[in-house]
Design an enzyme around this catalytic site. Sequence first.
Site, PDB file in Angstrom:
ATOM      1  N   ASN A 175       0.797  -1.233   0.000  1.00 26.11           N
ATOM      2  CA  ASN A 175       0.000   0.000   0.000  1.00 26.11           C
ATOM      3  C   ASN A 175       0.827   1.279   0.000  1.00 26.11           C
ATOM      4  O   ASN A 175       0.307   2.358   0.259  1.00 26.11           O
ATOM      5  CB  ASN A 175      -0.975   0.000   1.192  1.00 26.11           C
ATOM      6  N   GLU A 232      13.707 -21.640  19.265  1.00 25.55           N
ATOM      7  CA  GLU A 232      14.910 -20.812  19.225  1.00 25.55           C
ATOM      8  C   GLU A 232      15.546 -20.959  20.598  1.00 25.55           C
ATOM      9  O   GLU A 232      15.114 -20.341  21.567  1.00 25.55           O
ATOM     10  CB  GLU A 232      14.562 -19.339  18.970  1.00 25.55           C
ATOM     11  N   ASP A 255      10.071 -18.178  20.168  1.00 23.92           N
ATOM     12  CA  ASP A 255      11.106 -17.180  20.416  1.00 23.92           C
ATOM     13  C   ASP A 255      11.708 -17.360  21.810  1.00 23.92           C
ATOM     14  O   ASP A 255      10.980 -17.595  22.783  1.00 23.92           O
ATOM     15  CB  ASP A 255      10.436 -15.803  20.313  1.00 23.92           C
TER      16      ASP A 255
HETATM   17  C1  GLC Z   1      14.605 -13.445  19.564  1.00 21.03           C
HETATM   18  C2  GLC Z   1      14.272 -12.772  18.269  1.00 21.03           C
HETATM   19  C3  GLC Z   1      14.872 -11.404  18.270  1.00 21.03           C
HETATM   20  C4  GLC Z   1      14.294 -10.617  19.424  1.00 21.03           C
HETATM   21  C5  GLC Z   1      14.480 -11.360  20.744  1.00 21.03           C
HETATM   22  C6  GLC Z   1      13.635 -10.779  21.826  1.00 21.03           C
HETATM   23  O1  GLC Z   1      15.952 -13.679  19.721  1.00 21.03           O
HETATM   24  O2  GLC Z   1      14.699 -13.562  17.192  1.00 21.03           O
HETATM   25  O3  GLC Z   1      14.670 -10.737  17.058  1.00 21.03           O
HETATM   26  O4  GLC Z   1      14.925  -9.382  19.509  1.00 21.03           O
HETATM   27  O5  GLC Z   1      14.093 -12.696  20.620  1.00 21.03           O
HETATM   28  O6  GLC Z   1      12.289 -11.075  21.601  1.00 21.03           O
HETATM   29 CA    CA Z   2       2.550  -1.428   3.833  1.00 24.72          CA
END
Ligand code: GLC
Ligand code: CA
Length: 533
Positions: A29, A279, A206
């Site tokens: 957009n 992660e 995360d």
């Molecule tokens: C993870 C994410 C990163 C973020 C962090 C805090 O490592 O990949 O981008 O800053 O978590 O949420």
């Molecule tokens: Ca946009």
Amino acid sequence: MTSPTTTDSKWWQEAVIYQIYPRSFFDSNGDGEGDLPGITEKLQYVADLGVDAIWLSPFYTSPNKDGGYDIANPRDVDPRFGNLADAKLMINKAHELGLKVLVDIVPNHFSSEHAWFKAALIAGPGSKERARFHFYDKKDDGTPPNNWISLFGGPAWTQVADGQYYLHLFDSSQPDLNWENPEVDQDFKETISFWVKMGADGFRIDVAHGLAKENILTDHHDPKGLSDALRIDVDMEISKREALLASVPFFDRAGVHEIYRSWRKHFDSFDKPIMAVAEAWVHPPVNGVAYVRPDELHQVFNFDLLIAPFDAKTLFRLVNNTIEMLKDVGAYPTWAISNHDSPRVASRLGAEEARALALFLFGLPGSCYVYNGQELGLPDAEVADGDRQDPSFIRTKGETKGRDGARVPMPWSGQESPFGFSSGKSWLPLPTTWNELTVEIQSSNSDSSLSLYKRALSERARLLSAEDFTWDVSRIDHGVLGFSRAGIQVYLNSGDKSVKLQASELILSSSSAPTCENGELELMPKRAIWFKR
Ligand code: GLC
Ligand code: CA
């Protein structure tokens, strides 16, 4: 083309998963920021790469202090990205194209704009609202409850008006949740159910290793050392780093596994297979195995390759260790060489090395993650300090440059920045030199990085589920590492001399294909090839 495994209940085991950073993918957009309709519009491009699934970094309601990883409402879409109907359309379109969809879930913290945190501020000390976070009184000497340092720099505690402090491992706008409070777990299960109902096929978790904290009221003996040890951009003697990383009071504590065992039951309660990837940046790496025990999560990221040098011996050690370690629990490895948190591989190792490494990894057993733009061989962009948005840049007062260089929008077409990404001014400027790297240019060049990725992903189908994986380390002293799988040989040369390999047919080469002559071919330095004997 998607691989036959996508219909399988274990589709993720050898899937190629394409990470989309929504803000930088495609702007539909003209407001300069990527959005969900923009992703939907470009999903055909993603499907044509030959990947099996997409993973989207957060697009939920957020004040965007940490690229959307500061979530104010995990069950809604931030207006900058569109709305829930756009999310539904995007997921449906992905499914039509045969792509599974993973969404991010951020259980370590909320945004300070989340209704729970606002309620906690109002309700005051001792309230059930505060018990969802880590609120404590200051020490007798008036300092914060402990001496931990935030991963983005500065103290891990911020004081509120009534004098109490709250814990935030990341930015002060990201208060950590208290996972000993069952309300927290309940709320996240609701969020999981919400996105499964919206069509998601899985989750990227995360900071999965961060939820359980120990000894919150005890000072760490070397907070600065620990904070440096946790930063990949700080060099440190290995034994010192390892000793410090063995003493982290907020990562990889035993308590996290109980949470994932309970989440696994929740994932298994839906009427379609739901997977999750953690992660979990843990030390020693063998600790990562616990996250993928049969009753926990499905995948855990392997971060070794994000920092490893382009060196056959190191690659052999890391890859082999990972494969062997995971055998104990019957899990498949994951391979990643770029993501939104680290320097892009083409900048870190070099353009040719990046292509070679990708081609090598695509042959390995397990699942591969590709970060948007990696297929184009994008380098990190130079970002002016005034344009930087990463909270780690802001909190360290510029000492850490931060991750913005790897988050610059995708160049799609044309000769002028922002190269088709947006009809407006892009939120971070695209370097003018990216005119050579656009999707448009690379699509019409069979030697481009994009064309290599497409060829490799289509050839990869020939290797999938083959059990006969064998290393060839006979020339590792010369920087040559190889393996064979399903009758195909995959070799990489990190040395400085060409080597001759016995071959009858070349399948793929990471750059400038050598010819196969008299039953031999030449593997040049900084190259990887796939061939048949
Ligand atoms: C993870 C994410 C990163 C973020 C962090 C805090 O490592 O990949 O981008 O800053 O978590 O949420
Ligand atoms: Ca946009």
